[in-house]
Scaffold this active site. Structure first.
Site, PDB file in Angstrom:
ATOM      1  N   TYR A 236      -4.998 -10.137  10.046  1.00 26.86           N
ATOM      2  CA  TYR A 236      -5.927  -9.836   8.959  1.00 26.86           C
ATOM      3  C   TYR A 236      -7.354 -10.295   9.290  1.00 26.86           C
ATOM      4  CZ  TYR A 236      -1.873  -8.943   5.914  1.00 26.86           C
ATOM      5  OH  TYR A 236      -0.731  -8.444   5.351  1.00 26.86           O
TER       6      TYR A 236
ATOM      7  N   GLU B 199       0.791  -1.220   0.000  1.00 21.82           N
ATOM      8  CA  GLU B 199       0.000   0.000   0.000  1.00 21.82           C
ATOM      9  C   GLU B 199       0.827   1.274   0.000  1.00 21.82           C
ATOM     10  OE1 GLU B 199       0.363  -1.447   4.351  1.00 21.82           O
ATOM     11  OE2 GLU B 199       0.119  -2.346   2.374  1.00 21.82           O
TER      12      GLU B 199
ATOM     13  N   GLU C 231      -4.139  -4.135   9.584  1.00 26.94           N
ATOM     14  CA  GLU C 231      -4.694  -5.135   8.666  1.00 26.94           C
ATOM     15  C   GLU C 231      -6.122  -5.546   8.990  1.00 26.94           C
ATOM     16  OE1 GLU C 231      -3.518  -5.639   5.958  1.00 26.94           O
ATOM     17  OE2 GLU C 231      -1.395  -5.130   6.101  1.00 26.94           O
TER      18      GLU C 231
ATOM     19  N   ASP D 179       8.079  -9.811  10.565  1.00 24.76           N
ATOM     20  CA  ASP D 179       7.341 -10.533   9.523  1.00 24.76           C
ATOM     21  C   ASP D 179       6.652 -11.775  10.074  1.00 24.76           C
ATOM     22  OD1 ASP D 179       7.772  -8.780   7.514  1.00 24.76           O
ATOM     23  OD2 ASP D 179       9.068 -10.065   6.306  1.00 24.76           O
TER      24      ASP D 179
ATOM     25  N   HIS E 261      -6.124   0.668   2.684  1.00 24.63           N
ATOM     26  CA  HIS E 261      -4.962   1.050   3.489  1.00 24.63           C
ATOM     27  C   HIS E 261      -4.696   2.555   3.443  1.00 24.63           C
ATOM     28  CE1 HIS E 261      -3.023  -2.287   5.428  1.00 24.63           C
ATOM     29  NE2 HIS E 261      -2.989  -3.033   4.336  1.00 24.63           N
TER      30      HIS E 261
ATOM     31  N   HIS F 249      -8.382  -3.807  -1.060  1.00 17.91           N
ATOM     32  CA  HIS F 249      -7.624  -3.929   0.186  1.00 17.91           C
ATOM     33  C   HIS F 249      -6.523  -2.866   0.249  1.00 17.91           C
ATOM     34  CE1 HIS F 249      -5.906  -6.207   3.628  1.00 17.91           C
ATOM     35  NE2 HIS F 249      -4.761  -5.722   3.157  1.00 17.91           N
ATOM     36  N   GLU F 250      -5.722  -2.773  -0.812  1.00 16.91           N
ATOM     37  CA  GLU F 250      -4.621  -1.794  -0.793  1.00 16.91           C
ATOM     38  C   GLU F 250      -5.159  -0.368  -0.770  1.00 16.91           C
ATOM     39  OE1 GLU F 250      -1.946  -3.147  -0.062  1.00 16.91           O
ATOM     40  OE2 GLU F 250      -2.518  -5.174  -0.637  1.00 16.91           O
TER      41      GLU F 250
END
Length: 600
Positions: free
Chosen positions: A381, A269, A316, A373, A297, A293-294
């Site tokens: 999410y 994003e 998220e 990560d 953001h 979705h992006e």
């Protein structure tokens, strides 16, 4: 919003950054960058404007980055600096002494071959096969590998960048972008809205632009651009639907860049310029919820940002919820419920995978000392989305929408942590209602593993007929006799996920002959099918599996497929053989994960 809590959030220290922004913080940077494809190196200088207290030091994050020299304000002489010993995942602290009156620090630097954010692609790794390509991936803490920064989502700054590239290539950044190449290869970028470092991005390639609306357009290699502009034709409608839900879009333009297939994520994003994988180009617009979705953001994440990666669900969870509201506005309730139901399946799978580490299934994560990560799972999410859907169901959509709209408006261009969010939820929505507090049960969602009891799972009515056809097939009806006309990608995915284990070669073959799953051009469908092929030793898909793993770098697809290979008796040798060929096509975000898998 009520005046009972401050509209300015002061987050705690970020465990994934050496910087101490409460003492000296970056507010603006002017970069001057040269991109050298022959050396595969970025060299540059940055003039960093500071705000600081009486502390006489500024600390920045660097990792696998060479610092050439440092100067203060307009002083001609170089300043001493120190680099701490390297720390796993975090890199080094760049410590620069400053004076009480210091306002700028100038740093000269160059990248190294180990820079994990950067992927340098040879011409044969691109769509056109003629020109090289470079792209960055800064999230979560990789910005520090290509330029010095206070690499924490709690630090926001504006920037400009002068970028020099070969004249036949076009550079793009998370900033105001050119729409065509110029003659000298020199470009000036400007980002006037303050952003955190993980949203810094750069891409350089043989790129062209096409509009898909008055505020939206697509960049891609010329070979990809026609399919991309068709696929993303509804982007402007998505933007309008998003604004109707939660307020004006505050970033000017919203453009998309289609990257080569080695990009490790579905999308990223980066403000003003979403990076997107070509694997969502299905030629039927069936996978464009990723664009929603992006785009979402641009509010949740880019506008109000998780203060640390322990608070990742605030980025998220809100974005998945918002994405599906956009898709509902455009394509209807049943469409959105299919997305929710597939997402719920993904969540259940993740809960099973993380059963041995239940604390990793809490929304509030504990990632100190770990690679952030590791928090990039369906917990942030889908559990985050599930929690927000649960709140909506308890208070009603109209009331919840007003809460979310006010949240984005009040805390825009700030960072938010979980503790402060729960205070806002308590004071602005629950507002002393004890019965509502118990129904929402926020602490259980945030701080307790798994899903609280008694919460209703999503149900997509559109999937009822898929279950019926699945049952017919399991009872012996040939695939060709099933009623599959006009099924969407989501319905096919539900069908494939419901096939069950231990399929015979004959069963696999009859499905493949009827529906051509092995040769499907839809990446989501073929990825699920190839997992079945591995698990059931379906040899006719072997060549397609190797081709897919060699050419597609999206971690969402790679990890389950390599994992499935490793679970077979001869799978480790096979996985290593494929990976040896495929690894040069993968970004470091993907290789770091798969290297670990294959070494265990």
């Amino acid at each position: 919003m009520s005046q009972t809590i401050s509209s300015t959030i002061q987050p705690n220290q970020d465990p994934h950054s050496f910087s101490k922004p409460q003492e000296a913080v970056l507010k603006h940077v002017d970069w001057d960058l040269t991109i050298d494809f022959d050396k595969q190196q970025i060299t540059g200088t940055g003039v960093y404007r500071l705000e600081h207290s009486q502390r006489l030091e500024v600390i920045l994050d660097v990792k696998d980055l060479t610092i050439l020299w440092v100067k203060l304000d307009d002083a001609p002489s170089e300043e001493e600096f120190t680099l701490s010993a390297p720390v796993k995942h975090l890199g080094q602290a760049l410590r620069i002494p400053i004076q009480k009156h210091t306002r700028t620090v100038t740093i000269a630097f160059e990248t190294t071959p180990q820079a994990a954010a950067l992927q340098w692609l040879a011409p044969e790794q691109t769509a056109g096969k003629v020109h090289p390509f470079l792209f960055t991936q800064s999230q979560a803490i990789l910005a520090r590998t290509w330029l010095p920064c206070q690499d924490s989502p709690s630090v926001r700054f504006t920037y400009t960048a002068k970028v020099k590239v070969p004249s036949h290539l076009l550079p793009l950044m998370s900033a105001d972008n050119p729409q065509q190449k110029n003659a000298n290869g020199e470009y000036l970028f400007q980002m006037d809205q303050p952003i955190p470092s993980y949203l810094l991005s750069l891409a350089v390639g043989n790129l062209e632009f096409a509009p898909v609306g008055h505020r939206c357009g697509v960049y891609a290699e010329p070979e990809t651009l026609p399919d991309a502009t068709y696929e993303f034709a509804d982007t402007e409608k998505m933007l309008e639907a998003a604004e109707a839900l939660y307020g004006p879009y505050l970033w000017g333009r919203y453009d998309l860049l289609v990257l080569p297939p080695s990009f490790p994520f579905g999308g990223m994003e980066n403000p003003k310029l979403t990076f997107a994988t070509p694997t969502i180009i299905a030629k039927d617009r069936s996978l464009t919820s990723l664009i929603a979705h992006e785009l979402a953001h641009s509010w949740s994440g880019n506008l109000v940002t998780n203060a640390t990666w322990n608070d990742f669900w605030l980025n998220e969870g809100f974005t998945v919820y918002f994405e599906r509201r956009i898709m509902e506005a455009l394509y209807g309730h049943d469409y959105a419920e299919m997305l929710h139901t597939l997402g719920y399946q993904d969540l259940q799978h993740t809960l099973q995978e993380l059963a041995a580490t239940p604390q990793d299934t809490c929304l509030k994560l504990q990632l100190e000392g770990r690679d952030p990560d590791e928090g990039l799972t369906e917990i942030a999410y889908e559990k985050g989305n599930y929690f927000l859907r649960h709140i909506e169901q308890q208070v009603g959509r109209q009331r919840f929408d007003q809460f979310v709209k006010n949240y984005f408006s009040t805390y825009k261009f700030q960072s938010m942590d979980t503790t402060h969010f729960l205070e806002i939820l308590e004071k602005e929505l629950i507002n002393g209602d004890e019965a509502l507090r118990e129904k929402i049960n926020a602490n259980a969602w945030v701080y307790t593993p798994g899903i609280p009891e008694g919460v209703e799972a999503p149900h997509a009515a559109a999937f009822d007929r898929i279950r019926e056809q699945l049952q017919h097939w399991k009872e012996g009806t040939p695939p060709a006799a099933l009623h599959t006309q006009d099924w969407s990608t989501h319905e096919w995915l539900y069908f494939l996920r419901g096939l069950g284990p231990n399929l015979t070669k004959d069963k696999m073959q009859e499905l493949d002959q009827a529906y051509s799953f092995t040769q499907s051009g839809n990446s989501e469908i073929v990825a699920v099918w190839l997992q079945h092929a591995i698990e059931n030793d379906y040899a006719p898909a072997n060549a397609r599996l190797e081709e897919f793993l060699t050419h597609v770098g999206r971690r969402k697809f790679l990890v389950p497929l390599y994992k499935a290979l490793l679970e077979k008796p001869d799978g480790r040798q096979r996985a290593k053989a494929i990976y040896e060929k495929a690894r040069p096509n993968y970004h470091a975000v993907a290789t770091s994960t798969i290297d670990d898998m294959l070494q265990k």
